[in-house]
Design an enzyme around this catalytic site. Structure first.
Site: not given
Length: 549
Positions: A33, A35, A453
């Protein structure tokens, strides 16, 4: 007469990087094609070394002639050419794909195969700005989650002409006096892309000049936005809370997990799953191909991906403790019952209340004794009334151990609440041995650094030395940055916490500091007995407010 410089500049400028001296030989897909033929000619003009790859889809009687035409063009131009054939229609029928999808997949597989066989690292295709605009509009009509169009780069694939219009291409071909092949199937408007190209886009372009450029810009902006949001979502760790997070981030997080699992989905599925995660609710839905997926709700909701029937078992808990000899480890059976604090109930009713997916209920493990079901291997585990007291010692490992030791930390937190402290308790454990334990003492000592903690980590260091790599810290509340920093400095191996900390949480409650690299990998498990820890904190703060003058 050669084309004018102004005509060629938009076509050649994006290709200069692919000159032989810069990128070496490459594969270019040429259908015949306009393109793709123009792309081949333009690559030669910039000094590239293309290898042409053409796949005959065998969808039209003249497709073999197209392949011969491409081969002849390559001979005239002195370009290597690889031809292939694929029964696209038959493959589409066998695999349940549309013809368009089958053609696309087989074409890209062929291009990749040619590149691999030739030892080449780049593949170029001739998608244009018109293709980009058509793709974005198609994504709008399909209701895609992101309108990003055609990606300019995907792995080895490059699409350098997404900013070039089809009009610019045909003008250059005319100036070169270069012919091309017209694919008769492009006129078949039963294919959605052809319909958009032939019947939808032309009147839209008439009313909105510059439509293709605007849709292409939309695709570029959407792709850039998606890349940033996907990067932010990619920084979520396993412990980062999903609840309350932005839907935009959660959609990308869900999409990443579904793609990684090879599941087919639509934008509506992403919306539903992200919404359930954000709200922390349980939600079940079916994806295409009948794959069931769930969000398991709660303080730390999670996405549960479907398992194949060939999997040996779902990751339901197994007992990591020694249980009485008259208890049996098995799957559920008809008529199973369990005695809870509210009375004896059918196991099936309990599983329904716990929102265990029906497809998984025959896969979970349980322990049954003469008095019925004693233990259910879900997360967190469910014990029958009085059953826990029949098990000697703490569990050896796994989620059951986490549940047990967090219970011990909760007892410390309850004692702190009775003493008028913020109710936080912590343990440091090695194996099944508690090395240190502490509760919050900030109010008692007038020192806001005396968090539970921190106290437990200090005690453990006195017993085991400064580094706690093989130890686990259990704490009822998500640590603040100060406490998380202490855990990292002590090279703690694992941290398990209960409730999230929306005021000062350093693991996602406010910010996730572990999203950054700190030089020490810390494993984090969130949300263990979170509801109990949260209730205790809520009650304590209510008392503090009531006692305030």
């Amino acid at each position: 007469m050669p084309p004018a410089r102004a005509l060629l500049t938009p076509l050649l400028a994006p290709l200069r990087h692919y000159a032989q001296a810069l990128s070496g030989p490459l594969v270019v897909g040429v259908s015949g094609g306009a393109d793709s033929v123009a792309l081949l000619r333009a690559l030669l003009l910039v000094g590239a070394s293309p290898v042409v790859a053409h796949l005959d889809h065998q969808l039209r009687p003249e497709s073999a002639a197209d392949a011969e035409w491409v081969a002849a063009l390559c001979r005239d131009l002195g370009v290597p050419c690889e031809l292939g054939r694929a029964p696209v229609a038959r493959v589409a029928e066998q695999r349940g794909w549309t013809t368009e999808e089958a053609a696309r997949r087989l074409r890209y597989d062929f291009l990749a195969r040619v590149a691999r066989q030739r030892g080449l690292k780049l593949i170029l295709t001739a998608h244009t700005r018109n293709d980009q605009a058509e793709t974005v509009l198609w994504q709008v009509l399909r209701g895609e989650a992101v309108l990003s169009g055609i990606a300019p780069v995907r792995g080895a694939l490059r699409r350098p002409w997404l900013g070039v219009s089809r009009g610019q291409i045909t003008a250059a071909l005319d100036a070169w006096q270069q012919t091309w092949r017209e694919d008769a199937s492009n006129a078949d408007t039963s294919y959605t892309r052809n319909w958009l190209r032939a019947e939808v886009m032309p009147p839209m372009r008439t009313r909105f000049p510059g439509l293709d450029e605007r849709l292409s810009r939309l695709a570029r902006h959407q792709a850039e936005d998606d890349a940033v949001l996907s990067d932010l979502a990619g920084r979520f760790t396993l412990h980062t809370p999903r609840r309350g997070q932005s839907q935009a981030l959660l959609r990308r997080l869900v999409r990443r997990d579904l793609v990684a699992a090879g599941l087919t989905f639509h934008a509506a599925h992403l919306d539903a799953l992200a919404s359930a995660l954000s709200r922390g609710v349980t939600h079940h839905l079916s994806l295409p191909a009948g794959r069931d997926i769930s969000v398991i709700g709660g303080p730390f909701p999670r996405l549960e991906l479907p398992r194949s029937d060939s999997d040996p078992a779902h990751d339901w808990l197994r007992p990591e403790f020694a249980f009485p000899p008259d208890w049996t480890l098995r799957r559920r059976q008809a008529g199973d019952r369990i005695r809870l604090s509210a009375g004896e109930r059918k196991l099936s009713d309990v599983l329904t209340d716990l929102r265990v997916p029906r497809a998984e209920r025959d896969r979970l493990w349980l322990l049954a004794g003469p008095a019925g079901v004693q233990w259910l291997g879900i997360q967190p585990p469910v014990w029958a009334l009085g059953a826990r007291e029949q098990v000697d010692g703490p569990p050896l490992s796994g989620p059951e151990a986490d549940h047990y030791f967090m219970g011990e930390a909760l007892r410390l937190a309850e004692a702190a609440a009775r003493a008028g402290e913020v109710p936080v308790g912590a343990l440091v454990v090695r194996g099944t041995e508690v090395i240190a334990s502490a509760a919050n003492r900030s109010r008692e000592l007038g020192d806001m650094t005396r968090h539970a903690e921190l106290e437990a980590l200090r005690q453990a260091a006195q017993v085991a030395g400064p580094y706690l790599t093989g130890f686990t810290l259990y704490v009822t509340l998500e640590p603040c940055p100060m406490c998380l920093g202490a855990a990292l400095e002590a090279r703690l191996g694992r941290l398990v916490y209960g409730a999230s900390n929306p005021r000062a949480g350093a693991l996602g409650g406010v910010s996730d500091l572990l999203a950054h690299a700190w030089g020490h990998p810390l494993s984090v498990t969130p949300g263990v007995r979170a509801a109990q820890a949260a209730r205790l904190l809520k009650a304590a703060f209510a008392e503090f407010r009531a006692a305030a003058p």
